[in-house]
Design an enzyme around this catalytic site. Structure first.
Site, PDB file in Angstrom:
ATOM      1  N   ASP A   1      -5.686   0.144  -6.186  1.00 49.80           N
ATOM      2  CA  ASP A   1      -4.404   0.757  -6.533  1.00 49.80           C
ATOM      3  C   ASP A   1      -3.961   1.684  -5.406  1.00 49.80           C
ATOM      4  O   ASP A   1      -4.773   2.413  -4.838  1.00 49.80           O
ATOM      5  CB  ASP A   1      -4.503   1.555  -7.839  1.00 49.80           C
ATOM      6  CG  ASP A   1      -3.108   1.935  -8.313  1.00 49.80           C
ATOM      7  OD1 ASP A   1      -2.460   1.096  -8.959  1.00 49.80           O
ATOM      8  OD2 ASP A   1      -2.638   3.046  -7.990  1.00 49.80           O
TER       9      ASP A   1
HETATM   10  C1  LIG Z   1       2.817   2.051   0.932  1.00 50.89           C
HETATM   11  C2  LIG Z   1       2.750   0.568   0.790  1.00 50.89           C
HETATM   12  C3  LIG Z   1       2.544  -0.039  -0.419  1.00 50.89           C
HETATM   13  N1  LIG Z   1       2.497  -1.384  -0.541  1.00 50.89           N
HETATM   14  C4  LIG Z   1       2.278  -2.049  -1.830  1.00 50.89           C
HETATM   15  C5  LIG Z   1       0.801  -2.349  -2.118  1.00 50.89           C
HETATM   16  C6  LIG Z   1       0.819  -2.576  -3.592  1.00 50.89           C
HETATM   17  O1  LIG Z   1       1.127  -3.953  -3.856  1.00 50.89           O
HETATM   18  C7  LIG Z   1       1.975  -1.711  -4.066  1.00 50.89           C
HETATM   19  C8  LIG Z   1       1.447  -0.552  -4.867  1.00 50.89           C
HETATM   20  O2  LIG Z   1       1.279  -0.942  -6.188  1.00 50.89           O
HETATM   21  P1  LIG Z   1      -0.112  -1.139  -6.910  1.00 50.89           P
HETATM   22  O3  LIG Z   1       0.080  -0.721  -8.333  1.00 50.89           O
HETATM   23  O4  LIG Z   1      -1.218  -0.518  -6.132  1.00 50.89           O
HETATM   24  O5  LIG Z   1      -0.348  -2.715  -6.856  1.00 50.89           O
HETATM   25  P2  LIG Z   1       0.502  -3.909  -7.457  1.00 50.89           P
HETATM   26  O6  LIG Z   1       0.985  -3.609  -8.848  1.00 50.89           O
HETATM   27  O7  LIG Z   1       1.545  -4.323  -6.451  1.00 50.89           O
HETATM   28  O8  LIG Z   1      -0.583  -5.060  -7.504  1.00 50.89           O
HETATM   29  P3  LIG Z   1      -1.887  -5.211  -8.447  1.00 50.89           P
HETATM   30  O9  LIG Z   1      -1.659  -6.487  -9.201  1.00 50.89           O
HETATM   31  O10 LIG Z   1      -3.018  -5.316  -7.464  1.00 50.89           O
HETATM   32  O11 LIG Z   1      -1.988  -4.015  -9.347  1.00 50.89           O
HETATM   33  O12 LIG Z   1       2.664  -1.250  -2.920  1.00 50.89           O
HETATM   34  C9  LIG Z   1       2.644  -2.201   0.580  1.00 50.89           C
HETATM   35  O13 LIG Z   1       2.610  -3.434   0.472  1.00 50.89           O
HETATM   36  N2  LIG Z   1       2.832  -1.613   1.789  1.00 50.89           N
HETATM   37  C10 LIG Z   1       2.894  -0.270   1.958  1.00 50.89           C
HETATM   38  O14 LIG Z   1       3.075   0.201   3.096  1.00 50.89           O
END
Ligand SMILES: Cc1cn([C@H]2C[C@H](O)[C@@H](COP(=O)(O)OP(=O)(O)OP(=O)(O)O)O2)c(=O)[nH]c1=O
Length: 210
Positions: free
Chosen positions: A79
């Site tokens: 996360d």
């Molecule tokens: C700051 C930043 C975040 N992100 C993304 C990563 C994560 O996908 C998202 C943060 O949300 P998360 O809740 O960490 O993940 P998610 O809901 O997208 O996926 P999961 O199914 O694994 O829970 O932001 C980037 O892709 N690049 C960046 O520079």
């Protein structure tokens, strides 16, 4: 042929999958865990990232319980939380949220916390939380507007993706770049290797296709 240990990625994020594949780790299955991601009152950003990563891994393992094929698998979840001071920025789904985030991040430093959590086949859970500090250039109004038009902010913590156009906003980063994208590779590989998942970087020919 020996049985390859199985890995389940508890994620719907294509970035996390791509990062794992970058080091030759190909998950047997993807089991996204849908959980409530709202911070609780006064929760610190690092504590939130950790709580959610732990919960995502547990949820995916629970979902897979009846799947014989995944009985001996490692479960991995992560996360990412972006924070300015103690203020936790949302995962942006609207233009308004994204505008607010970009205006807040413009010309200053913020922190990105990514927590990675792993459950071993015997049920042991281990978690590492990584902090990166990122400084953005000052963003002019036209820059904010053209970034909003790109839609790259959609679903991203803090309203940007460092791996895309917003890479050009970054003046300085201290810490793990892959943690900012969503999965800290050094810590992830250490966790898995430390609990017995044999990782020979090369086992799956990570250089294939480069
Ligand atoms: C700051 C930043 C975040 N992100 C993304 C990563 C994560 O996908 C998202 C943060 O949300 P998360 O809740 O960490 O993940 P998610 O809901 O997208 O996926 P999961 O199914 O694994 O829970 O932001 C980037 O892709 N690049 C960046 O520079």
């Amino acid at each position: 042929m020996t049985d390859r240990p199985k890995l389940v990625l508890a994620s719907a994020s294509p970035r996390r999958l791509a990062l794992l594949e970058q080091v030759g780790l190909r998950p047997e299955a993807l089991i996204p865990a849908t959980i409530d991601e709202e911070p609780v009152r006064f929760e610190r950003p690092n504590a939130l990232a950790e709580r959610l990563a732990v919960e995502k891994a547990k949820t995916a393992r629970h979902i897979a319980e009846s799947d014989e094929n995944l009985k001996d698998a490692f479960f991995l979840a992560a996360d990412t939380v972006v924070a300015v001071g103690r203020r936790i920025l949302p995962k942006t789904d609207t233009i308004e949220d994204a505008t607010e985030c970009l205006e807040l991040l413009s010309g200053r430093s913020h922190r990105v916390f990514t927590s990675v959590s792993m459950i071993t086949p015997t049920g042991k859970q281990r978690t590492r939380t990584v902090e990166a500090r990122v400084r953005f250039k000052h963003l002019s109004r036209p820059e904010v507007e053209s970034y909003l038009a790109s839609h790259e902010w959609r679903g991203k913590a803090g309203g940007y993706a460092i791996q895309g156009i917003a890479g050009a906003f970054v003046v300085r980063i201290v810490g793990s770049y892959t943690a900012v994208v969503g999965l800290p590779l050094y810590e992830t590989v250490s966790l898995l290797a430390g609990e017995g998942l044999p990782i020979h970087l090369g086992w799956l020919n990570p250089l294939d296709g480069i």
